[in-house]
Design an enzyme around this catalytic site. Structure first.
Site, short mmCIF file in Angstrom:
data_model
loop_
_atom_site.label_atom_id
_atom_site.label_comp_id
_atom_site.label_asym_id
_atom_site.label_seq_id
_atom_site.Cartn_x
_atom_site.Cartn_y
_atom_site.Cartn_z
N LYS A 127 10.83 -13.21 -7.44
CA LYS A 127 12.29 -13.01 -7.45
C LYS A 127 13.05 -14.18 -6.85
O LYS A 127 14.15 -14.49 -7.29
CB LYS A 127 12.66 -11.71 -6.73
CG LYS A 127 12.27 -10.48 -7.54
CD LYS A 127 12.99 -9.24 -7.07
CE LYS A 127 12.70 -8.08 -8.01
NZ LYS A 127 13.29 -6.82 -7.56
N LYS B 120 6.23 -7.69 -16.40
CA LYS B 120 6.45 -6.25 -16.41
C LYS B 120 7.88 -5.93 -16.86
O LYS B 120 8.78 -6.75 -16.72
CB LYS B 120 6.16 -5.64 -15.03
CG LYS B 120 7.27 -5.79 -14.02
CD LYS B 120 7.03 -4.87 -12.83
CE LYS B 120 8.27 -4.79 -11.96
NZ LYS B 120 9.34 -3.95 -12.50
N LYS C 43 14.28 -3.63 -14.44
CA LYS C 43 15.73 -3.42 -14.52
C LYS C 43 16.46 -4.74 -14.48
O LYS C 43 17.50 -4.91 -15.10
CB LYS C 43 16.21 -2.62 -13.29
CG LYS C 43 15.82 -1.19 -13.28
CD LYS C 43 16.59 -0.48 -12.17
CE LYS C 43 15.66 0.42 -11.41
NZ LYS C 43 14.98 -0.24 -10.28
P1 ATP Z 1 13.99 -4.56 -10.19
O1 ATP Z 1 13.78 -5.42 -11.40
O2 ATP Z 1 15.40 -4.53 -9.70
O3 ATP Z 1 12.96 -4.83 -9.08
P2 ATP Z 1 12.34 -2.46 -11.20
O4 ATP Z 1 12.44 -2.19 -12.64
O5 ATP Z 1 11.17 -3.27 -10.73
O6 ATP Z 1 13.71 -3.06 -10.70
P3 ATP Z 1 12.14 -0.77 -8.87
O7 ATP Z 1 13.29 0.05 -8.42
O8 ATP Z 1 11.87 -2.05 -8.15
O9 ATP Z 1 12.32 -1.05 -10.44
O10 ATP Z 1 10.82 0.13 -8.85
C1 ATP Z 1 10.87 1.56 -8.81
C2 ATP Z 1 9.51 2.12 -9.14
O11 ATP Z 1 9.19 1.89 -10.51
C3 ATP Z 1 8.36 1.50 -8.32
O12 ATP Z 1 7.42 2.51 -8.00
C4 ATP Z 1 7.74 0.52 -9.30
O13 ATP Z 1 6.38 0.26 -9.02
C5 ATP Z 1 7.92 1.26 -10.61
N1 ATP Z 1 7.98 0.33 -11.74
C6 ATP Z 1 8.90 -0.66 -11.90
N2 ATP Z 1 8.68 -1.32 -13.04
C7 ATP Z 1 7.58 -0.74 -13.60
C8 ATP Z 1 6.85 -0.98 -14.78
N3 ATP Z 1 7.21 -1.95 -15.61
N4 ATP Z 1 5.78 -0.19 -15.06
C9 ATP Z 1 5.41 0.81 -14.22
N5 ATP Z 1 6.06 1.08 -13.08
C10 ATP Z 1 7.13 0.33 -12.76
MG MG Z 2 11.05 -3.88 -8.69
#
Ligand code: ATP
Ligand code: MG
Length: 344
Positions: free
Chosen positions: A123, A206, A209
Site C-alpha cells: 500500500k 487480490k 476495495k
Molecule cells: P482495502 O483495499 O481498502 O484494503 P479490502 O478489499 O482489502 O480493502 P479489507 O476491509 O481490508 O478489504 O478486508 C476485510 C476482510 O476481507 C479481511 O478479512 C480480508 O482478509 C478479506 N478480504 C479482502 N479482500 C479479499 C479477497 N480478495 N479475497 C478474500 N478475502 C478478502
Molecule cells: Mg485490505
C-alpha cells in the site's frame, strides 16, 4: 471489577473480525470474510464484528463517503446474515479502547516487525516516505482490535494471515515482558474455497476495495447486468476447464473463477470440476454469472432497503458500541494496571 477479567491461559472462545469502510464491499470480502462471519455466528460462540473506520483513514477518505460507506457496510453485514441481536456489531471509532490499547501495542511492536508487513509494502508502494504514520502502525491497531476483546479466533481472508501472526507476536511479547498470561494467542481462521479472491483484471493481485479499477471486482451493490458483464470480461486463459484441481496449477485466472463458483455454491473445487470440466470459459462464465446473481441479488436488495433508514442503522451501531465497550473497558483497565499506569 477487574477480577472479572480472565488472566489464565484458558480463554473463553470469542470471535472478532473487522472490515474497512474504505469503498464498496466486494465479492472477496463476502466469500473470504463475511460469509465465514455468518457461519461462526451460527455456532453459538460470542461473535464481535466491527466496521474499522479508523483503519480506513490510514489512506485518504472523503468524510461524506466514509460516513456513507460505514452505514452501507453495516447494512451489508446485516443483509449477509449478521444478526445484531446475536453478534455485537459496531464501528471502531465509537469504542475508544481500541485506540488506547493500540498505543500500548505501538510500544510493544518493533519497527523491524512492522517493516516486514507485505500490506504496508504494497500500500505504501514506492512512495513510503509520503505514506501516513497510521498506515505503518495499522497492524498494531489491528492487534488491539482483536485483543481488546481477548478474542481467541479471527476469521479473515488469506491476505491478513501475516497481520494475525503479528498479533500473536505482540500478545506473546506483552505477556513475556510483563510476566503475565493476560492476552490470548489468537488463532486465525482462514477457511473455505475462496480465501483469496483475485482481481478480474490481474490474476496475481487480490480483489480489493481500493483497486482503482471497478472492473477488477464484483461489488455487492452491482446489478445483474454489471455482474454478468464483469464476469464476461474477466481475464482467463485459452484452455478449457480441467476435470480436477491439479489441472488448475499455474492458471491463476481459471483457478479464481472456479474457486468463486465453489464458494458461492458451498461446495468443493473438485465437485465443481466434476460438473464443468471440459467446458470452455465461454460456456462456464454465464453459468457462474447466473449463480453469482442468484446469491448476491437478495443481499444487495436487502442492503438497499436497509439504507433507506440510516437512523435505524445508527441505532444498531450505537447499541453495538455499548455492548463492545462493556467487554473492552475492563480489559483496558487491567492492561493499564499491568503496565503500571496510575488511576482508578
Ligand atoms: P482495502 O483495499 O481498502 O484494503 P479490502 O478489499 O482489502 O480493502 P479489507 O476491509 O481490508 O478489504 O478486508 C476485510 C476482510 O476481507 C479481511 O478479512 C480480508 O482478509 C478479506 N478480504 C479482502 N479482500 C479479499 C479477497 N480478495 N479475497 C478474500 N478475502 C478478502
Ligand atoms: Mg485490505
Amino acid at each position: 471489577m477487574t477480577e472479572a477479567v480472565q488472566t489464565s491461559s484458558s480463554f473463553t472462545p470469542r470471535v472478532f473480525s473487522g472490515i474497512q469502510p474504505s469503498g464498496d464491499l466486494h465479492l472477496g470480502n463476502y466469500l473470504g470474510a463475511m460469509k465465514r462471519f455468518v457461519d461462526m455466528q451460527e455456532t453459538g460462540i460470542e461473535t464481535v464484528y466491527c466496521m474499522v473506520d479508523m483503519h480506513a483513514i490510514t489512506v485518504w477518505q472523503d468524510p461524506e463517503k466514509l460516513r456513507h460507506a460505514t452505514r452501507e457496510l453495516c447494512a451489508g453485514f446485516i443483509a449477509a446474515g449478521i444478526d445484531p441481536a446475536k453478534s455485537i456489531l459496531f464501528n471502531q471509532s465509537q469504542v475508544p479502547e481500541h485506540a488506547q490499547l493500540a498505543w500500548i501495542f505501538n510500544c510493544v511492536a518493533r519497527m523491524g516487525w512492522m517493516q516486514r508487513m507485505t500490506q504496508w509494502k504494497d500500500k505504501a508502494g514506492k512512495n513510503a516516505q509520503n505514506a501516513s504514520l497510521g498506515l505503518f502502525a495499522y497492524p498494531a491497531l489491528m492487534a488491539a482490535d482483536i485483543l481488546i476483546y481477548h478474542a481467541t479466533h479471527v476469521p479473515v481472508g488469506e491476505d491478513q494471515k501475516q497481520h494475525l501472526e503479528l498479533t500473536r507476536d505482540i500478545a506473546t511479547k506483552f505477556n513475556h515482558d510483563y510476566g503475565v498470561d493476560f492476552f490470548p494467542i489468537t488463532e486465525p481462521v482462514i477457511e473455505g474455497a475462496a480465501t483469496r479472491v483475485m482481481s478480474f483484471r490481474d490474476g496475481s493481485k487480490k480483489m480489493s476495495k481500493s483497486d482503482p479499477s471497478d472492473a477488477s471486482r464484483i461489488n455487492m451493490t452491482d446489478d445483474a447486468d454489471a455482474i454478468a458483464k464483469k464476469i464476461r470480461k474477466a481475464k482467463t486463459d485459452p484452455e478449457g476447464l480441467p476435470s480436477d484441481a491439479e489441472g488448475l496449477e499455474g492458471r491463476p485466472e481459471a483457478r479464481n473463477l472456479v474457486n468463486i463458483y465453489a464458494a458461492l455454491a458451498d461446495t468443493s473445487v473438485d465437485a465443481v470440476l466434476k460438473d464443468v470440466g471440459g467446458k470452455q470459459f465461454s460456456e462456464f462464465k454465464p453459468i457462474l454469472s447466473e449463480l453469482a446473481v442468484e446469491k448476491l441479488a437478495p443481499i444487495s436488495g436487502e442492503m438497499a432497503r436497509l439504507m433507506q433508514d440510516t437512523s435505524e442503522i445508527d441505532k444498531i451501531l450505537d447499541h453495538g458500541a455499548e455492548r463492545a465497550r462493556a467487554i473492552a473497558s475492563p480489559i483496558l483497565k487491567k492492561t493499564y494496571e499491568i503496565v503500571g499506569m496510575v488511576g482508578a
